[in-house]
Design an enzyme around this catalytic site. Structure first.
Site: not given
Length: 183
Positions: A142, A37, A15, A113-114, A140
């Site tokens: 937010e 992973r 993605f 977030s390793p 726009e």
């Protein structure tokens, strides 16, 4: 090289989005076995600790779709391609709060977030902030509510789990330590 290194054997992009890219990688583990992973690639972000001349911490309340609720956070945002983190920090402070400064200093950078993502957040301290005559435009898509709170009120928001993200919790802890050092 560390004895914990995982050699990448293959990588497939599943993605590509506006903010993140998602990959599945096959790796060779230190013991020679193979594993998969799932990795999220992120351009990085900034966050800003800013207090007014009245010693009020600037926070923004924002709806967070993954959590299906609003959170109260310090101003923050993602790095744009080629943009230096300090430039992003000033831009986000201006867009989200209507305040500006020429005095930003990097406190620390940390991975969020390793275990699955490479997002690196650069945390800045903004000093000598001033209210802008004309507030900068938000993105726009937010929408935020500005909050100006005392450190005690921020601690209460933590207790109520309205502040519930690591960068803002870190900011509150940092300010608590600064206050304790003054005593």
């Amino acid at each position: 090289m560390s004895n914990l290194f995982e050699k990448e054997l293959s990588s497939e992009k599943l993605f590509s989005g506006k903010i993140i890219d998602l990959y599945v990688q096959e790796v060779e583990l230190p013991n020679g076995k193979k594993s998969k992973r799932e990795v999220v690639k992120h351009p990085g972000a900034v966050a800003v600790i800013a207090r007014t001349s009245e010693n009020k911490l600037l926070l923004v309340e924002q709806y967070r779709k993954p959590l299906e609720r609003t959170l109260v956070e310090i101003p923050a945002g993602k790095l744009e391609e080629g943009e230096e983190p300090i430039v992003t920090a000033k831009r986000e402070l201006e867009e989200e709060t209507g305040y500006t400064t020429d005095k930003l200093s990097l406190l620390i950078s940390f991975y969020t977030s390793p275990g699955f993502a490479d997002e690196l957040v650069h945390l800045y301290l903004a000093e000598d902030i001033q209210k802008m005559d004309v507030k900068a435009e938000l993105d726009e898509d937010e929408f935020v509510n500005l909050m100006e709170v005392t450190l005690k009120e921020a601690e209460q928001l933590l207790h109520e789990q309205r502040i519930y993200d690591a960068k803002t919790a870190y900011a509150v802890a940092y300010l608590q330590l600064q206050e304790a050092a003054k005593k």
